[in-house]
Design a protein around this motif. Structure first.
Motif, mmCIF file in Angstrom:
data_model
loop_
_atom_site.group_PDB
_atom_site.id
_atom_site.type_symbol
_atom_site.label_atom_id
_atom_site.label_comp_id
_atom_site.label_asym_id
_atom_site.label_seq_id
_atom_site.Cartn_x
_atom_site.Cartn_y
_atom_site.Cartn_z
ATOM 1 N N VAL A 8 6.393 61.647 15.064
ATOM 2 C CA VAL A 8 6.187 60.778 15.963
ATOM 3 C C VAL A 8 4.590 60.210 15.921
ATOM 4 O O VAL A 8 3.670 60.875 16.247
ATOM 5 N N GLU A 9 4.845 59.073 15.612
ATOM 6 C CA GLU A 9 3.370 58.260 15.138
ATOM 7 C C GLU A 9 3.712 56.814 15.688
ATOM 8 O O GLU A 9 4.921 56.232 15.080
ATOM 9 N N ASP A 10 2.948 56.027 16.275
ATOM 10 C CA ASP A 10 3.160 54.648 16.748
ATOM 11 C C ASP A 10 2.587 53.670 15.905
ATOM 12 O O ASP A 10 2.836 52.574 15.581
ATOM 13 N N GLU A 11 1.386 54.118 14.975
ATOM 14 C CA GLU A 11 0.784 53.284 14.214
ATOM 15 C C GLU A 11 1.608 53.109 12.935
ATOM 16 O O GLU A 11 1.851 54.014 12.200
ATOM 17 N N GLU A 12 2.198 51.876 12.719
ATOM 18 C CA GLU A 12 3.212 51.379 11.795
ATOM 19 C C GLU A 12 2.855 51.767 10.541
ATOM 20 O O GLU A 12 3.550 52.293 9.574
ATOM 21 N N LEU A 55 3.533 65.288 15.357
ATOM 22 C CA LEU A 55 3.261 64.678 16.517
ATOM 23 C C LEU A 55 1.768 64.335 16.749
ATOM 24 O O LEU A 55 0.853 64.896 16.811
ATOM 25 N N ASP A 56 1.766 62.807 16.762
ATOM 26 C CA ASP A 56 0.452 62.211 17.064
ATOM 27 C C ASP A 56 0.232 62.619 18.730
ATOM 28 O O ASP A 56 1.050 62.548 19.388
ATOM 29 N N ILE A 57 -1.067 62.651 19.017
ATOM 30 C CA ILE A 57 -1.378 62.894 20.291
ATOM 31 C C ILE A 57 -1.661 61.448 20.872
ATOM 32 O O ILE A 57 -1.191 61.464 22.343
ATOM 33 N N MET A 58 -2.212 60.560 20.420
ATOM 34 C CA MET A 58 -2.229 59.085 21.046
ATOM 35 C C MET A 58 -1.156 58.427 20.848
ATOM 36 O O MET A 58 -0.990 57.710 19.692
ATOM 37 N N LEU A 59 -0.215 58.306 21.880
ATOM 38 C CA LEU A 59 0.999 57.530 21.920
ATOM 39 C C LEU A 59 1.145 56.629 23.009
ATOM 40 O O LEU A 59 0.401 56.977 23.971
ATOM 41 N N THR A 105 -6.860 66.581 11.767
ATOM 42 C CA THR A 105 -7.642 65.658 12.381
ATOM 43 C C THR A 105 -7.510 64.525 11.228
ATOM 44 O O THR A 105 -7.923 64.550 10.121
ATOM 45 N N LYS A 106 -7.311 63.109 12.066
ATOM 46 C CA LYS A 106 -7.525 61.895 11.328
ATOM 47 C C LYS A 106 -8.832 61.557 11.163
ATOM 48 O O LYS A 106 -9.782 61.732 11.936
ATOM 49 N N PRO A 107 -9.060 60.821 9.874
ATOM 50 C CA PRO A 107 -8.202 60.741 8.611
ATOM 51 C C PRO A 107 -7.997 61.978 7.922
ATOM 52 O O PRO A 107 -9.066 62.732 8.002
HETATM 53 CA CA CA Z 1 -1.060 56.938 17.661
#
Ligand code: CA
Length: 234
Positions: A8-12, A55-59, A105-107
């Motif tokens: 689940v990640e919105d950044e393409e 699962l990404d937190i920022m969605l 933690t990204k990156p």
């Molecule tokens: Ca995101």
């Protein structure tokens, strides 16, 4: 069957890179851009069961933490690896307290992601420091088998996540002696020992359900008041 990962990640760009790399490892990946979409997917019982969620937190819409809370509240115990955009302890703690099994933690380096995924899929040990492999050991009627990330009791085999195993291994190494919450946080979760979180206690109650004849009256994994936990001598 190859393990199925829900991503689940919105950044393409990032999502495509993760898909590519996870698929190269032999996993099947289903990708979602929102929490709503993955919850809908999990609600469809005819779809194949997943083995892990990244699962990404920022969605957009629901946050990853909200998705996590909804799943855990509904009794869904799918292992979840959270991706956080910042290394703020509060966000990590929030995630762990909401029922995440691990976080990154990204990156992050792809090799680290792959190692965490393997750890959560309980097939291999984690790379680098953290989990120490040990020979199988017994706790009462239960046998812990580290190399398989499993626990056996009365002929029943139950899977362990990397953190559950890490906690049992740390207590086993110190068997008979009390281990502080702070040390557990540092050794197993790589968090600052002073971090304010209930994650250790949550994991202890999960483990007690697996190893104690009566989890409400533990006789193996004991609480040491205002300090931490102790595994009784075998
Ligand atoms: Ca995101």
């Amino acid at each position: 069957m190859d393990p199925l990962i829900l991503l689940v990640e919105d950044e393409e760009h990032l999502a495509r890179g993760l898909c590519f790399n996870l698929e190269a490892e032999g996993y099947v990946v289903e990708r979602f851009e929102t929490g709503e979409a993955v919850l809908e997917r999990l609600g469809q019982h005819e779809s194949p069961a997943a083995d892990l969620m990244v699962l990404d937190i920022m969605l957009p819409g629901m946050s990853g933490i909200e998705v996590l809370r909804m799943l855990r509240k509904a009794g869904n115990e799918l292992p979840i690896l959270l991706l956080t955009a910042c290394s703020r302890d509060e966000e990590i703690v929030d995630g762990l307290d909401s029922g995440a099994d691990d976080y990154l933690t990204k990156p992050f380096a792809l090799s680290v992601l792959k190692a965490r995924v393997r750890g959560l899929l309980r097939r291999y040990t984690r790379e680098g420091n953290g989990t120490v492999l040990l020979a199988p050991f017994r706790i009462g009627e239960t046998t812990v088998v580290p190399e398989r990330f499993e626990i056996e009791r009365a002929g029943q085999v139950m899977p362990l996540t990397a953190k559950e195993l890490g906690l049992l291994q740390l207590l086993q190494i110190r068997r008979g002696r009390a281990v502080s919450r702070g040390e557990i946080l540092e050794q197993v979760w790589e968090l600052d020992p002073g971090t304010h979180t209930r994650v250790v206690d949550t994991f202890v109650s999960r483990l007690r359900k697996m190893i104690e004849p009566d989890p409400s009256r533990p006789c193996f994994l004991l609480s040491v008041r205002s300090f931490g936990y102790r595994l009784v001598e075998g």
